[in-house]
Write a protein that holds these residues in place. Structure first.
Motif, short mmCIF file in Angstrom:
data_model
loop_
_atom_site.label_atom_id
_atom_site.label_comp_id
_atom_site.label_asym_id
_atom_site.label_seq_id
_atom_site.Cartn_x
_atom_site.Cartn_y
_atom_site.Cartn_z
N TYR A 518 54.97 35.90 35.76
CA TYR A 518 56.39 35.88 34.25
C TYR A 518 54.49 35.30 32.99
O TYR A 518 53.28 34.44 33.50
N VAL A 519 54.05 35.34 31.33
CA VAL A 519 53.42 34.98 30.22
C VAL A 519 53.57 34.15 29.64
O VAL A 519 55.68 33.44 29.59
N VAL A 520 53.36 33.31 28.59
CA VAL A 520 53.41 31.92 28.44
C VAL A 520 52.50 31.89 26.89
O VAL A 520 51.21 32.42 26.84
N GLY A 573 50.28 32.77 36.88
CA GLY A 573 50.56 33.28 38.90
C GLY A 573 50.14 34.89 39.13
O GLY A 573 49.52 34.90 37.39
N PHE A 574 50.19 34.88 40.04
CA PHE A 574 49.43 36.78 40.17
C PHE A 574 50.87 37.45 41.74
O PHE A 574 51.50 36.61 42.11
N GLY A 575 51.35 38.52 41.26
CA GLY A 575 50.99 39.41 41.82
C GLY A 575 50.30 40.16 42.74
O GLY A 575 49.27 40.36 42.29
N THR A 576 50.80 41.12 43.38
CA THR A 576 49.95 42.01 44.33
C THR A 576 49.14 43.31 43.37
O THR A 576 47.98 43.81 43.39
N GLU A 577 49.64 43.10 41.67
CA GLU A 577 49.31 44.42 41.31
C GLU A 577 47.76 43.87 41.11
O GLU A 577 46.86 44.12 40.02
N LYS A 578 48.05 42.10 40.24
CA LYS A 578 46.52 41.90 39.31
C LYS A 578 45.51 41.29 40.63
O LYS A 578 44.60 41.62 40.72
N VAL A 579 46.27 40.76 42.15
CA VAL A 579 44.86 40.88 43.69
C VAL A 579 44.81 42.52 43.00
O VAL A 579 43.38 42.06 43.49
N GLU A 580 45.20 43.49 43.24
CA GLU A 580 44.77 44.78 42.97
C GLU A 580 43.39 45.48 42.48
O GLU A 580 42.24 45.51 42.42
N ASP A 581 44.19 44.47 41.08
CA ASP A 581 42.84 44.66 39.66
C ASP A 581 42.12 44.26 39.72
O ASP A 581 40.76 44.48 39.58
#
Length: 815
Positions: A518-520, A573-581
């Motif tokens: 999410y964004v905040v 938080g982080f998901g797979t797309e952020k990990v890759e980036d």
């Protein structure tokens, strides 16, 4: 001659079947499993005959079946018996099973065709603007469909307009059955008989001296087919660099003749090479034990650590079944797994192997269905829907990764478990079942240790390879010591650098897709949420969108807070797309790929990523639980679990089991060949017991503890669970209906009713949810009694006017 009637299953969520009269001309084709077309709600609809009888329905005159599109049944009596069992056990309708089980082209209904009444002079009519536009369009297009009219007029509600035009005899409506399966054909070109003679051919070349292009096409044809045999029209045109007009001119002259042949849409693997690995002594002992236990038990659980060589044992047993002339069903939980397994099976068994899953198009699914029905495929590999295929002589069912939750269908109905349904299917034909897993479900483990299933264990990896070393990283202390870079501990980064420098590969596991959960707004705390669900929108950086993973709603990323106008919007938080980036930013030279639902949406998407990793074209593979499921990579040195705590924090009685399985499975990808692998698990909870079981490889201790807790709290496998979800668009109505359901159920000696409660996510797709749970004593009679009481309670709730539109959804054995 007595009139025959047919009870027909139609693909709708309506209880029971529909009775139609069998026409005299169709009596020979009217048998169970045959497809037929009938009038239903002013449409023409395809259905499946369940039963033929002579009992005329009372109270109405049945309409006649229109026609039978096929010469043979598309569904066998065995399949119909399975459907009946599923509808009873999983409390769903036969129509819902038909909808899920059969390829879409076997369910084709009709479309409304709109045409102009040619007997009417439309120029003299007084028409409103929309009617005039439609009439003018029909003068040119002759026939239109409903969707064409909606697009033409720019409105969705066109029924009143059409009704008025029909009543005034301006237009005509008729139903036309949609196109069903059409075999794929390719066009062939061959020299006609008159030019097969050498002298006639020489004269033909002389005659074509002025038609240079035609002469060139003829020369290319003879190069491709020196004996005058048929060649592909497309290949000839390409080789000759000629237009279709040139070929047509030659066909019109009688030089060539054009024919067609039916070809498969499916890729063929070629002949089998019959390659096989030599089994180790441990594998041979396991194979002998399975055969021996099958003498007394129908189901055997093969519990083998990751890398122990379970697949080779499967293939030995498959070969034995094929030698007896029987078919094999090989179920996998994920499409991603088929990419590797299909290669190994086809290498050994060639074109006897077929694949079936949801990524195939409608035409391909029909072709696979027919090949299984005809016995062309002796081995069928697929995800859960493959068990619905029309097997002729099933001898073995292999359920690989039997513990996996993907085997359970969630929405829509039928909400069946493929493992349990496949076991029942096998029992119907006296086929044997082999369950395989490194981390069995608690239910299968308990059944095996109480004697219901056979049990075979492989405790060693193939060729003496060691199990990976597992180390826990305390992210709390690492953060305090400034040893964390973005979401990676320095220890994990150092291990990754060492592996990549040594030409070895790394897998990173993060069980959350997208860029950030999410964004905040840091100024006021505002967070964008879904308009239809009570969840925060997930940020996807690549597409620049905020998405809901429950209903698919999406919106553009916000740059200013709509509440306070602040531009201080950050991601959390982080998901797979952020990990890759972030990993690519830290190591630009590394070749990084991602394996999750967003990255591989096409039919071949999984296969491309997996093959690239297998071939060494990728250094680091980042993925969700797709990377945990049975994939076998030779060169993986290191596995990193980025956030173990996310797996352990679910409020569900299966949370520990699921976390243990996921971590053990992904850990098993490390160190398959040559060198011992290493697993690094980042966590804030070093003292969590599940992490201790994983680190020490204490499999049996984990299951014993889990079984003790399940017994104490009356959860499966000691009790059965039925979860009932009630949903409605109006807040509070589903909860009121749930209270009504609980009151109607009461508590019986064989079951306990819990709830109602509102789930953590109380609204999904615009509907508010309430849940009721029934714990049922684990015996057949108790389950039947509970389901009967539930059916009666559901009927009582549905009979109340204020609750009539509340959806009541039973889920048997939820996961």
């Amino acid at each position: 001659m007595n009139t025959l009637y047919a009870d027909i299953i139609l693909p709708f969520a309506v209880p029971g079947t529909f009775t139609y009269e069998v026409p005299e001309a169709g009596r020979e084709l009217a048998i169970a499993g045959m497809r037929c077309e009938v009038h239903f709600r002013k449409k023409i609809q395809a259905g499946i005959i369940l039963r033929i009888h002579q009992e005329k329905p009372s109270g109405f005159q049945p309409r006649q079946i229109i026609q039978f599109p096929d010469d043979e049944p598309v569904v066998s009596t065995l399949q119909l018996r399975l459907w009946i069992w599923m509808s009873t056990y999983y409390m769903c309708t036969l129509g819902e099973i038909y909808q899920a089980a059969v390829p879409a082209l076997f369910k084709s209904g009709s479309e409304t065709q709109i045409s102009l009444n040619q007997m009417l002079d439309t120029d003299t009519l007084d028409l409103d603007d929309r009617s005039f536009i439609l009439v003018e369009a029909l003068k040119h297009q002759k026939v239109m469909q409903l969707k064409d009219v909606q697009e033409l007029l720019g409105i969705k509600q066109i029924q009143s307009l059409l009704r008025k035009l029909v009543m005034n005899n301006v237009i005509l409506l008729q139903e036309e059955v949609r196109d069903v399966y059409k075999p794929k054909v390719r066009k062939l070109i061959r020299l006609t008989e008159r030019f097969q003679d050498e002298e006639a051919l020489r004269q033909l070349f002389d005659e074509l001296n002025r038609a240079v292009r035609q002469q060139h096409v003829l020369m290319i044809y003879l190069q491709l087919a020196p004996e005058g045999e048929a060649v592909s029209r497309a290949v000839l045109l390409k080789k000759a660099e000629a237009s279709a007009a040139v070929l047509k001119a030659m066909t019109d002259k009688g030089i060539f003749e054009e024919t067609e042949e039916v070809v498969s849409r499916l890729k063929l693997s070629g002949n089998s090479s019959l390659t096989r690995s030599k089994l180790s002594l441990t594998q041979q002992e396991a194979l002998h034990s399975i055969r021996s236990q099958w003498q007394e038990k129908e189901v055997v659980l093969l519990h083998g650590v990751t890398g122990s060589g379970k697949t080779e044992i499967y293939m030995e047993l498959i070969e034995e079944v094929l030698e007896r002339g029987k078919q094999v069903l090989y179920l996998l939980p994920e499409i991603a797994l088929t990419a590797q397994i299909i290669g190994r099976l086809q290498e050994r068994f060639g074109d006897q192997v077929g694949i079936y899953h949801s990524r195939f198009n409608h035409q391909e699914r029909v072709e696979i269905w027919q090949k299984v029905q005809q016995g062309s495929y002796r081995i069928l590999l697929g995800a859960r829907s493959a068990l619905f295929l029309s097997f002729q002589d099933l001898g073995l069912v292999v359920i690989d990764e039997e513990h996996d939750y993907s085997f359970k269908q969630q929405d829509p109905a039928p909400r069946y478990h493929a493992r349990d349904t496949a076991i029942y299917l096998a029992s119907m034909v006296a086929a044997k079942v082999l369950l395989g897993s490194a981390t069995p479900s608690v239910e299968a483990y308990q059944h095996a240790h109480t004697g219901k299933f056979g049990y075979v264990e492989l405790t060693e990896r193939f060729a003496g390879m060691e199990l990976p070393e597992i180390e826990l990283i305390n992210m709390q202390s690492e953060t305090q010591q400034n040893n964390v870079v973005t979401h990676f501990s320095r220890k994990l980064l150092a291990a990754m650098e060492e592996a990549v420098a040594g030409k070895e590969q790394v897998i990173l596991f993060q069980n959350r897709r997208g860029y950030a959960p999410y964004v905040v707004c840091t100024s006021c705390g505002w967070t964008p949420v879904c308009v239809r669900c009570d969840v925060k929108l997930v940020y996807h950086k690549f597409s620049g969108e905020l998405r809901c993973h429950y209903c698919g709603y999406k919106q553009e990323i916000v740059t200013a807070c709509p509440e306070c106008a602040s531009t201080q919007i950050i991601v959390q938080g982080f998901g797979t797309e952020k990990v890759e980036d972030e990993l690519q930013a830290l190591y630009p030279a590394w070749r990084i790929a991602r394996l999750d639902l967003d990255a591989v949406r096409t039919k071949a998407g999984h296969e491309k990523v997996i093959h690239a990793f297998e071939d060494g074209q990728v250094d680091v593979l980042i993925g969700t639980q797709m990377v945990t499921k049975g994939l076998d990579f030779d060169n993986v040195r290191l596995v990193g679990i980025l956030s173990a705590d996310q797996l352990l924090q679910f409020a569900d009685f299966r949370a520990s089991e699921r976390a243990y399985q996921l971590m053990m499975q992904v850990s098993g990808r490390a160190g398959r060949k040559q060198k011992r692998g290493k697993v690094l698990i980042q966590t804030l909870r070093l003292d969590h017991p599940v992490l201790g079981f994983v680190q020490r490889h204490e499999t049996h201790t984990f299951y014993e503890e889990e079984i003790r807790q399940r017994r104490n709290f009356k959860y499966p496998p000691f009790n059965r669970i039925i979860r009932i979800t009630l949903r409605h668009a109006e807040p509070g109505l589903s909860l009121n209906a749930a209270y009504g359901l609980v009151n109607a159920l009461g508590n019986g000696p064989a079951f306990e009713v819990l709830g109602p409660v509102q789930p953590a996510i109380a609204r999904i797709r615009g509907k508010y949810l309430s849940e009721v749970m029934i714990k049922v004593r684990n015996d057949g009679q108790s389950a039947k009694a509970a389901k009967q009481r539930l059916r009666q309670a559901m009927e009582r709730v549905a009979a109340k006017k204020e609750w009539k539109k509340v959806e009541i959804i039973p889920d048997i054995d939820p996961v």
